[in-house]
Design a protein around this motif. Structure first.
Motif, short mmCIF file in Angstrom:
data_model
loop_
_atom_site.label_atom_id
_atom_site.label_comp_id
_atom_site.label_asym_id
_atom_site.label_seq_id
_atom_site.Cartn_x
_atom_site.Cartn_y
_atom_site.Cartn_z
N ARG A 1 -10.64 -1.24 -8.17
CA ARG A 1 -10.35 -1.02 -6.76
C ARG A 1 -10.72 0.41 -6.41
O ARG A 1 -10.22 1.36 -7.00
N ARG B 1 1.08 -2.13 -4.07
CA ARG B 1 0.24 -3.17 -4.67
C ARG B 1 -0.86 -3.64 -3.74
O ARG B 1 -1.93 -4.03 -4.18
N ASP B 2 -0.62 -3.63 -2.44
CA ASP B 2 -1.58 -4.12 -1.47
C ASP B 2 -2.69 -3.08 -1.26
O ASP B 2 -2.41 -1.92 -0.97
N LYS C 1 -4.82 -2.72 1.14
CA LYS C 1 -4.88 -2.19 2.51
C LYS C 1 -3.86 -1.06 2.69
O LYS C 1 -4.16 -0.03 3.29
N ARG C 2 -2.66 -1.24 2.15
CA ARG C 2 -1.64 -0.19 2.25
C ARG C 2 -2.04 1.04 1.44
O ARG C 2 -1.77 2.17 1.85
#
Length: 85
Positions: free
Chosen positions: A4, A55-56, A58-59
């Motif tokens: 990521r 975990r997200d 986008k956040r």
């Protein structure tokens, strides 16, 4: 494990380039080697902490972008204050 990319990854990569470029292509170093290593270390550790608590993806992007903007603003304010003294 899924890779990521996050904003702090980009900042860390840019700092590494800024660290190595003057060492390779210039006789004079424009930045302090230890300060750049410290900044890279802070970016890497904070990226790991944000990934652990959020975990997200986008956040993570939103929080890390806000972190980078806040850090740049603080550095600019401190830089202006040191020029005035």
């Amino acid at each position: 494990m899924k890779a990521r990319l996050t904003p702090l990854n980009f900042v860390s990569a840019a700092l590494m380039v800024l660290l190595v470029y003057p060492l390779v292509f210039s006789k004079e170093s424009g930045v302090s080697f230890t300060m750049m290593i410290l900044l890279i270390l802070v970016c890497s550790v904070s990226d790991i902490l944000f990934r652990t608590f959020l975990r997200d993806l986008k956040r993570i992007w939103i929080v890390e972008m806000l972190f980078v903007i806040f850090a740049v603003a603080v550095l600019l304010i401190l830089g202006k204050a040191s020029v005035l003294n």
